[in-house]
Design an enzyme around this catalytic site. Structure first.
Site, PDB file in Angstrom:
ATOM      1  N   THR A 173       9.110   4.841  -1.269  1.00 36.63           N
ATOM      2  CA  THR A 173       9.271   3.409  -1.001  1.00 36.63           C
ATOM      3  C   THR A 173      10.744   3.028  -0.833  1.00 36.63           C
ATOM      4  O   THR A 173      11.630   3.697  -1.377  1.00 36.63           O
ATOM      5  CB  THR A 173       8.665   2.609  -2.177  1.00 36.63           C
ATOM      6  OG1 THR A 173       9.089   1.255  -2.101  1.00 36.63           O
ATOM      7  CG2 THR A 173       9.153   3.141  -3.526  1.00 36.63           C
ATOM      8  N   ASP A 174      10.964   1.926  -0.127  1.00 38.16           N
ATOM      9  CA  ASP A 174      12.335   1.406  -0.009  1.00 38.16           C
ATOM     10  C   ASP A 174      12.844   0.827  -1.331  1.00 38.16           C
ATOM     11  O   ASP A 174      14.039   0.591  -1.490  1.00 38.16           O
ATOM     12  CB  ASP A 174      12.418   0.341   1.105  1.00 38.16           C
ATOM     13  CG  ASP A 174      11.503  -0.853   0.894  1.00 38.16           C
ATOM     14  OD1 ASP A 174      10.728  -0.858  -0.087  1.00 38.16           O
ATOM     15  OD2 ASP A 174      11.540  -1.788   1.719  1.00 38.16           O
ATOM     16  N   GLU A 175      11.921   0.623  -2.288  1.00 39.35           N
ATOM     17  CA  GLU A 175      12.334  -0.030  -3.541  1.00 39.35           C
ATOM     18  C   GLU A 175      13.273   0.853  -4.361  1.00 39.35           C
ATOM     19  O   GLU A 175      13.929   0.369  -5.281  1.00 39.35           O
ATOM     20  CB  GLU A 175      11.101  -0.446  -4.348  1.00 39.35           C
ATOM     21  CG  GLU A 175      10.216  -1.360  -3.525  1.00 39.35           C
ATOM     22  CD  GLU A 175       9.118  -2.062  -4.294  1.00 39.35           C
ATOM     23  OE1 GLU A 175       9.264  -2.271  -5.499  1.00 39.35           O
ATOM     24  OE2 GLU A 175       8.094  -2.397  -3.649  1.00 39.35           O
ATOM     25  N   TYR A 190       8.372   0.789 -11.688  1.00 44.30           N
ATOM     26  CA  TYR A 190       7.740   1.437 -10.526  1.00 44.30           C
ATOM     27  C   TYR A 190       8.799   2.113  -9.656  1.00 44.30           C
ATOM     28  O   TYR A 190       8.698   3.304  -9.326  1.00 44.30           O
ATOM     29  CB  TYR A 190       6.963   0.401  -9.708  1.00 44.30           C
ATOM     30  CG  TYR A 190       6.637   0.859  -8.294  1.00 44.30           C
ATOM     31  CD1 TYR A 190       5.753   1.909  -8.069  1.00 44.30           C
ATOM     32  CD2 TYR A 190       7.212   0.232  -7.178  1.00 44.30           C
ATOM     33  CE1 TYR A 190       5.457   2.344  -6.769  1.00 44.30           C
ATOM     34  CE2 TYR A 190       6.920   0.652  -5.887  1.00 44.30           C
ATOM     35  CZ  TYR A 190       6.041   1.710  -5.682  1.00 44.30           C
ATOM     36  OH  TYR A 190       5.760   2.128  -4.411  1.00 44.30           O
ATOM     37  N   LYS A 223       9.399   6.142  -8.803  1.00 42.58           N
ATOM     38  CA  LYS A 223       9.386   6.703  -7.435  1.00 42.58           C
ATOM     39  C   LYS A 223      10.734   7.378  -7.134  1.00 42.58           C
ATOM     40  O   LYS A 223      10.781   8.437  -6.518  1.00 42.58           O
ATOM     41  CB  LYS A 223       9.099   5.603  -6.401  1.00 42.58           C
ATOM     42  CG  LYS A 223       7.702   5.021  -6.442  1.00 42.58           C
ATOM     43  CD  LYS A 223       6.601   6.012  -6.122  1.00 42.58           C
ATOM     44  CE  LYS A 223       6.593   6.461  -4.686  1.00 42.58           C
ATOM     45  NZ  LYS A 223       5.395   7.310  -4.386  1.00 42.58           N
TER      46      LYS A 223
HETATM   47  P1  NAD Z   1      -2.656   2.396  -3.932  1.00 42.00           P
HETATM   48  O1  NAD Z   1      -2.359   1.930  -5.325  1.00 42.00           O
HETATM   49  O2  NAD Z   1      -3.478   1.532  -3.046  1.00 42.00           O
HETATM   50  O3  NAD Z   1      -3.369   3.820  -3.982  1.00 42.00           O
HETATM   51  C1  NAD Z   1      -2.969   4.834  -4.849  1.00 42.00           C
HETATM   52  C2  NAD Z   1      -4.064   5.889  -4.875  1.00 42.00           C
HETATM   53  O4  NAD Z   1      -3.634   6.956  -5.734  1.00 42.00           O
HETATM   54  C3  NAD Z   1      -5.393   5.389  -5.418  1.00 42.00           C
HETATM   55  O5  NAD Z   1      -6.459   5.850  -4.617  1.00 42.00           O
HETATM   56  C4  NAD Z   1      -5.472   6.010  -6.808  1.00 42.00           C
HETATM   57  O6  NAD Z   1      -6.809   6.256  -7.240  1.00 42.00           O
HETATM   58  C5  NAD Z   1      -4.706   7.304  -6.599  1.00 42.00           C
HETATM   59  N1  NAD Z   1      -4.144   7.827  -7.842  1.00 42.00           N
HETATM   60  C6  NAD Z   1      -3.437   7.139  -8.777  1.00 42.00           C
HETATM   61  N2  NAD Z   1      -3.104   7.960  -9.801  1.00 42.00           N
HETATM   62  C7  NAD Z   1      -3.595   9.199  -9.487  1.00 42.00           C
HETATM   63  C8  NAD Z   1      -3.557  10.461 -10.116  1.00 42.00           C
HETATM   64  N3  NAD Z   1      -2.942  10.625 -11.299  1.00 42.00           N
HETATM   65  N4  NAD Z   1      -4.147  11.517  -9.523  1.00 42.00           N
HETATM   66  C9  NAD Z   1      -4.767  11.356  -8.308  1.00 42.00           C
HETATM   67  N5  NAD Z   1      -4.852  10.183  -7.675  1.00 42.00           N
HETATM   68  C10 NAD Z   1      -4.262   9.110  -8.257  1.00 42.00           C
HETATM   69  O7  NAD Z   1      -1.234   2.694  -3.288  1.00 42.00           O
HETATM   70  P2  NAD Z   1      -0.752   2.522  -1.787  1.00 42.00           P
HETATM   71  O8  NAD Z   1      -0.270   1.140  -1.585  1.00 42.00           O
HETATM   72  O9  NAD Z   1      -1.764   3.108  -0.888  1.00 42.00           O
HETATM   73  O10 NAD Z   1       0.544   3.464  -1.815  1.00 42.00           O
HETATM   74  C11 NAD Z   1       0.451   4.864  -1.489  1.00 42.00           C
HETATM   75  C12 NAD Z   1       1.828   5.481  -1.608  1.00 42.00           C
HETATM   76  O11 NAD Z   1       2.719   4.824  -0.710  1.00 42.00           O
HETATM   77  C13 NAD Z   1       2.450   5.345  -2.991  1.00 42.00           C
HETATM   78  O12 NAD Z   1       3.102   6.553  -3.296  1.00 42.00           O
HETATM   79  C14 NAD Z   1       3.441   4.201  -2.863  1.00 42.00           C
HETATM   80  O13 NAD Z   1       4.522   4.355  -3.751  1.00 42.00           O
HETATM   81  C15 NAD Z   1       3.874   4.369  -1.422  1.00 42.00           C
HETATM   82  N6  NAD Z   1       4.313   3.142  -0.736  1.00 42.00           N
HETATM   83  C16 NAD Z   1       3.530   2.034  -0.725  1.00 42.00           C
HETATM   84  C17 NAD Z   1       3.941   0.897  -0.034  1.00 42.00           C
HETATM   85  C18 NAD Z   1       3.073  -0.347   0.041  1.00 42.00           C
HETATM   86  O14 NAD Z   1       3.515  -1.352   0.592  1.00 42.00           O
HETATM   87  N7  NAD Z   1       1.855  -0.324  -0.453  1.00 42.00           N
HETATM   88  C19 NAD Z   1       5.164   0.894   0.635  1.00 42.00           C
HETATM   89  C20 NAD Z   1       5.954   2.061   0.605  1.00 42.00           C
HETATM   90  C21 NAD Z   1       5.507   3.180  -0.074  1.00 42.00           C
HETATM   91  P1  TYD Z   2       3.814  -7.170  -3.619  1.00 40.34           P
HETATM   92  O1  TYD Z   2       2.746  -7.286  -2.585  1.00 40.34           O
HETATM   93  O2  TYD Z   2       3.420  -6.978  -5.042  1.00 40.34           O
HETATM   94  O3  TYD Z   2       4.814  -6.018  -3.130  1.00 40.34           O
HETATM   95  P2  TYD Z   2       6.276  -5.577  -3.712  1.00 40.34           P
HETATM   96  O4  TYD Z   2       6.471  -6.169  -5.041  1.00 40.34           O
HETATM   97  O5  TYD Z   2       6.130  -4.084  -3.765  1.00 40.34           O
HETATM   98  O6  TYD Z   2       7.265  -6.041  -2.689  1.00 40.34           O
HETATM   99  O7  TYD Z   2       4.705  -8.478  -3.547  1.00 40.34           O
HETATM  100  C1  TYD Z   2       5.365  -8.860  -2.352  1.00 40.34           C
HETATM  101  C2  TYD Z   2       6.248 -10.046  -2.672  1.00 40.34           C
HETATM  102  O8  TYD Z   2       5.405 -11.155  -3.014  1.00 40.34           O
HETATM  103  C3  TYD Z   2       7.138  -9.812  -3.885  1.00 40.34           C
HETATM  104  O9  TYD Z   2       8.395 -10.447  -3.650  1.00 40.34           O
HETATM  105  C4  TYD Z   2       6.422 -10.512  -5.018  1.00 40.34           C
HETATM  106  C5  TYD Z   2       5.718 -11.661  -4.315  1.00 40.34           C
HETATM  107  N1  TYD Z   2       4.437 -12.096  -4.947  1.00 40.34           N
HETATM  108  C6  TYD Z   2       4.249 -13.436  -5.253  1.00 40.34           C
HETATM  109  O10 TYD Z   2       5.126 -14.301  -5.026  1.00 40.34           O
HETATM  110  N2  TYD Z   2       3.055 -13.795  -5.826  1.00 40.34           N
HETATM  111  C7  TYD Z   2       2.080 -12.888  -6.106  1.00 40.34           C
HETATM  112  O11 TYD Z   2       1.021 -13.282  -6.659  1.00 40.34           O
HETATM  113  C8  TYD Z   2       2.291 -11.510  -5.770  1.00 40.34           C
HETATM  114  C9  TYD Z   2       1.239 -10.486  -6.059  1.00 40.34           C
HETATM  115  C10 TYD Z   2       3.489 -11.164  -5.179  1.00 40.34           C
END
Ligand code: NAD
Ligand code: TYD
Length: 373
Positions: free
Chosen positions: A141-143, A167, A171
């Protein structure tokens, strides 16, 4: 530039976290794009994982689902060996910042120990076991880069890591382990650091699906703090296209930032979703019957639900991605505009009401109670 660009062709993939939001979209994308490849999903099915996300793949003979934990190194070794896996794509993680604030332990366990377990297994099977050609792609992630002020340049791969939430720190730690396994042992790794994703199958604890579901049910739209925090939103399949390019053409040991060049303040994105849903209600009379608790039924616009709430602890102000490396080296460009991507996403949530209602179960309600107390 210490490695040559070479083409790599995966054929047997192990996708961790493939029942989650991005992982499930990746599996659909991969099987549609490369039907000759075998795809095995390993997922623990935590609250965020849902087998229904993969329903469309279950009858495909190239697809297999295994329920299991990435911390189980023995299971990973066995899968890599028995299935002759050549490519591991690692999505599995605890992924929600707010949950990491309330309970960081699971983030340390899955994101750090779990990633290390995968690296150990990959090293044992792929390197110690004879040195077959392989790829370990780590999805991050960019975070990890921390936060930006409004006028700061966007995150480049050369930015210093400065994670602010548990988090992001977990990561960042996993990214370092992946890098170390390349540098020390020669594991053939690549890493991507992506901005905020949106699209189908996203669990409604994240901003965009939460806002859609809450409007349709007439519930408050919680905006943390002043709502002026900025995120760079990318349609999920554009993220997956980027991962595909990196696996095939990326340089070993390198990291690539993936982003949408699409920065929005939270308040503006929430207002946009309100406006788009108001338009749907105006255009389609059946919406009022389907969603009787929506504000539109009472003659009010969705924006009337906007509620400013206590800010997230340590809330990062702005994320933005400088994607010049992946676009310059690998020819990456997002294909979805925000205009088309957000409409597709709204359509998906409207067409899949049963899906989001099913995942908003007892434990989801408990989470809402904890977070928005
Ligand atoms: P998500 O929370 O929707 O899915 C995570 C999945 O991992 C779930 O299916 C969960 O059951 C599985 N999981 C969790 N713990 C596990 C374990 N111990 N063993 C096996 N499986 C396990 O997450 P997402 O949003 O799909 O993100 C996927 C990846 O992309 C993550 O690594 C996250 O850090 C990264 N990412 C997400 C975003 C975003 O905007 N969602 C952006 C950048 C990077
Ligand atoms: P989120 O979807 O949790 O992603 P991330 O924290 O990884 O960026 O949140 C996106 C943005 O929205 C973040 O700045 C937090 C804000 N947010 C709210 O203002 N209200 C909410 O209920 C949630 C879930 C997020």
């Amino acid at each position: 530039m210490n490695e040559q660009i070479e083409q790599y062709a995966p054929s047997k993939l192990l996708v961790t976290g493939g029942a989650g939001f991005i992982g499930a979209n990746f599996v659909h994308y991969w099987l549609d794009t490369y039907p000759q490849d075998r795809v095995i999903v390993l997922d623990a099915l935590t609250y965020a994982g849902n087998r229904a996300n993969l329903a469309g793949c279950e009858s495909n003979p190239q697809f297999q689902f295994v329920q299991g934990d990435i911390c189980d190194t023995g299971l990973i070794e066995k899968l890599l060996q028995d299935e002759q896996i050549d490519t591991l794509v690692h999505f599995a993680a605890e992924s929600h910042v707010d949950r990491s604030i309330h309970g960081p332990d699971a983030f340390i366990e899955t994101n750090i120990t779990g990633t290390h377990s995968l690296l150990k297994a990959a090293k044992k099977v792929w390197l110690d076991g004879g040195g077959m050609k392989h790829r370990f792609h780590h999805v991050s992630t960019d975070e990890v880069y921390g936060t930006l002020a409004v006028n700061d340049p966007a995150f480049a791969e050369t930015n210093q890591y400065a994670p602010n939430s548990p988090y992001a720190a977990s990561k960042a730690s996993s990214d370092h382990l992946v890098r170390a396994y390349h540098h020390t042992y020669g594991l053939q790794v690549t890493t991507s650091n992506c901005s905020n994703n949106y699209g189908p199958y996203q669990f409604p604890e994240k901003l965009i699906p939460l806002v859609i579901a809450n409007i349709l049910d007439g519930k408050p739209l919680p905006i943390y703090g002043d709502g002026k925090q900025i995120r760079d939103w990318l349609y999920v399949d554009d993220h997956n296209r980027g991962i595909d390019l990196i696996i095939r053409k990326g340089r070993l040991g390198e990291t690539y930032n993936i982003g949408g060049n699409n920065e929005w303040t939270n308040i503006d994105i929430v207002k946009l979703i309100c406006q788009l849903l108001d338009e749907r209600f105006e255009a389609d009379a059946t919406m009022q019957e389907r969603f009787p608790h929506s504000p539109q039924v009472a003659g009010r616009g969705a924006e009337s639900l906007i509620t400013f709430v206590k800010d997230r602890l340590g809330h990062d102000r702005r994320y933005a991605i400088d994607a010049r490396k992946i676009s310059g080296e690998l020819g990456y460009d997002p294909v979805e505009s925000f205009e088309t991507g957000i409409r597709k996403t709204l359509d998906w949530y409207l067409d899949n009401e049963a899906w989001w209602r099913a995942v908003m179960d007892g434990s989801y309600q408990e989470w809402v109670g904890t977070n928005y107390d």
